[in-house]
Enzyme design. Structure first.
Site, PDB file in Angstrom:
ATOM      1  N   TYR A  89      49.569 116.821 -27.866  1.00  0.00           N
ATOM      2  CA  TYR A  89      48.600 115.985 -28.579  1.00  0.00           C
ATOM      3  C   TYR A  89      48.642 116.290 -30.078  1.00  0.00           C
ATOM      4  O   TYR A  89      48.714 115.374 -30.914  1.00  0.00           O
ATOM      5  CB  TYR A  89      47.204 116.242 -28.019  1.00  0.00           C
ATOM      6  CG  TYR A  89      46.075 115.526 -28.727  1.00  0.00           C
ATOM      7  CD1 TYR A  89      45.879 114.166 -28.548  1.00  0.00           C
ATOM      8  CD2 TYR A  89      45.184 116.223 -29.541  1.00  0.00           C
ATOM      9  CE1 TYR A  89      44.823 113.510 -29.178  1.00  0.00           C
ATOM     10  CE2 TYR A  89      44.135 115.575 -30.170  1.00  0.00           C
ATOM     11  CZ  TYR A  89      43.957 114.227 -29.985  1.00  0.00           C
ATOM     12  OH  TYR A  89      42.921 113.579 -30.605  1.00  0.00           O
ATOM     13  N   SER A 142      43.516 115.030 -35.968  1.00  0.00           N
ATOM     14  CA  SER A 142      42.785 116.076 -35.262  1.00  0.00           C
ATOM     15  C   SER A 142      43.095 117.450 -35.835  1.00  0.00           C
ATOM     16  O   SER A 142      44.170 117.681 -36.415  1.00  0.00           O
ATOM     17  CB  SER A 142      43.168 116.045 -33.778  1.00  0.00           C
ATOM     18  OG  SER A 142      42.733 117.196 -33.100  1.00  0.00           O
ATOM     19  N   LYS A 153      49.826 113.716 -33.110  1.00  0.00           N
ATOM     20  CA  LYS A 153      48.980 113.414 -34.264  1.00  0.00           C
ATOM     21  C   LYS A 153      49.685 113.790 -35.564  1.00  0.00           C
ATOM     22  O   LYS A 153      49.619 113.056 -36.566  1.00  0.00           O
ATOM     23  CB  LYS A 153      47.644 114.159 -34.150  1.00  0.00           C
ATOM     24  CG  LYS A 153      46.719 113.624 -33.075  1.00  0.00           C
ATOM     25  CD  LYS A 153      46.211 112.223 -33.402  1.00  0.00           C
ATOM     26  CE  LYS A 153      45.157 111.748 -32.436  1.00  0.00           C
ATOM     27  NZ  LYS A 153      44.645 110.391 -32.754  1.00  0.00           N
TER      28      LYS A 153
END
Length: 332
Positions: free
Chosen positions: A154, A130, A158
Site C-alpha cells: 500500500y 498516506s 501511494k
C-alpha cells in the site's frame, strides 16, 4: 446579481465513502459553489437515501471502476477543473492482494491522469496519499522532508502515485496537491480492511455499539492521527492553496504535503473514550496480531510538519477533541 457558482465540475472518486460524503457537504457549504459535483464510486450510496442532493448544484452519482475507460470518459470532461481522488484499496487488503492494490491504487491513478492528458485539461488534483510511504529508521525521527521508504505494498503504491503526479505537475500538465494523510480517527460505520482499523474501533465499538473490540498492537504504540473534520478541511484547503506557494527553497514545484497530525497512543485514545464519552474500557481486548504489528510498526508516530502548517493546514488540539468530534458528528 453575480452567480454564486463557479462554472466547473468537481469529480470525487470514492465519493460514497464516509470522507467523500463529508467532502460533498463541505463543498456545498462554501460561498462559491461548483457548477456540478460528479461522484464516482465502485458502490452506489448505501442506503440510497444517503445520496446527497442540492437545490442548485447538480450532484451526479456514477457507479463504476476508475479502471473502466468508458466510465472515466463520462466523469472526466473538458469541464472538469478539480478532482478529489480518494478511491483506494486500503492497507491490509493491498498487502493481501498485490494485483488488486496495484490495479486500483496505481493503475487507477494513472488512468485518471491519462484521461486529463487526452483532453488537454489541467485540473487541480487533490490526491490522498498516506504516512505509509515512510518506513525504516525514518519512523523514529520523521519530518515532512524525510525520505520515503515504504514497507508495505500500500505504501509503495501511494509512493508511486506521488512520483507520477509530482512529475506531471512539474511538467505543467496537471496541478497536483498530494496530501499524506494521518490515520483518520474516529471513523464511523463498519470496520474496513485497513491495518489501522483498530484505531477507530477501540473508541467506536465500546462507545457507540457497546460491544467488544480487539487492540492488535501494544497500547503504547505511537500513532499519528487526525479527525475527519481536520481531514475534510485539509482536502478543501488543498484545492485553493495558491499554486505559487507550492515550491521548495530552490523554487522548484513541491506537490507533496505531509499533513499535520496528533501524536498519541491507543492507551491515550481509550482513556479519552472513557473520559469524554463514558465508554467501558474493559470492552477493549488486548490481542496482539503480528501481521498488523508488522505493518503499523513501519508507520511514523510523530512527524514534524512546519511547511504544511505555514500553508495553513491545521491540526486537532488534543485526543479529547478527537473523541468529542466523533460523538458530535458521527455517533448516531
Amino acid at each position: 446579481m453575480v452567480s454564486p457558482h463557479v462554472h466547473s465540475d468537481i469529480l470525487i472518486t470514492g465519493g460514497c465513502g464516509f470522507l467523500g460524503r463529508k467532502l460533498i457537504l463541505s463543498l456545498l457549504a462554501r460561498t462559491q459553489l461548483p457548477g456540478r459535483i460528479v461522484v464516482l464510486d465502485a458502490f452506489p450510496p448505501s442506503p440510497p437515501s444517503t445520496a446527497i442532493s442540492h437545490d442548485t448544484v447538480p450532484i451526479v452519482y456514477r457507479t463504476g471502476s476508475i479502471l473502466d475507460t468508458k466510465v472515466l470518459n463520462e466523469v472526466i470532461t473538458s469541464s472538469t477543473t478539480c478532482i478529489y481522488h480518494l478511491a483506494a484499496v486500503v492497507s491490509a487488503q493491498a498487502e493481501q492482494d498485490w494485483n488488486l492494490g496495484m490495479q486500483v491504487n496505481f493503475d487507477g491513478t494513472r488512468a485518471i491522469a491519462e484521461r486529463c492528458l487526452e483532453l488537454g485539461i489541467k485540473p487541480v488534483v487533490v490526491f490522498t496519499s498516506s504516512l505509509a510511504v515512510y518506513g525504516g529508521e525514518v519512523v523514529k525521527n520523521c519530518s515532512e522532508d524525510s525520505h520515503i521508504m515504504p514497507q508495505s505494498s500500500y505504501g509503495a503504491e501511494k509512493a508511486m502515485c506521488e512520483l507520477l503526479l509530482s512529475d506531471l505537475s512539474r511538467r505543467g500538465l496537471l496541478d497536483a496537491r498530494i496530501l499524506r494523510l494521518p490515520t483518520i480517527a474516529i471513523r464511523p460505520g463498519k470496520p474496513n480492511a485497513a491495518a489501522s482499523v483498530f484505531i477507530s474501533g477501540i473508541v467506536r465499538e465500546p462507545l457507540q455499539h457497546k460491544q467488544k473490540t480487539v487492540l492488535p498492537v501494544d497500547e503504547k504504540t505511537l500513532i499519528w492521527i487526525a479527525s475527519p473534520r481536520s481531514a475534510i478541511k485539509a482536502l478543501v484547503h488543498a484545492s485553493v492553496v495558491p499554486r505559487e506557494t507550492l515550491v521548495d527553497a530552490q523554487g522548484s514545484r513541491r506537490s507533496v504535503i505531509t499533513l499535520p497530525g496528533l501524536s498519541t497512543t491507543p492507551r491515550d485514545l481509550i482513556d479519552a473514550m472513557v473520559r469524554v464519552g463514558g465508554g467501558d474500557a474493559s470492552l477493549v481486548e488486548k490481542k496482539p496480531d503480528p501481521k498488523i504489528e508488522a505493518i503499523v510498526g513501519t508507520w511514523p508516530g510523530d512527524i514534524d510538519t512546519p511547511w504544511a502548517k505555514s500553508l495553513g493546514f491545521e491540526v486537532d488540539k488534543n485526543v479529547d477533541d478527537i473523541v468529542k468530534i466523533f460523538v458530535e458528528d458521527d455517533m448516531h
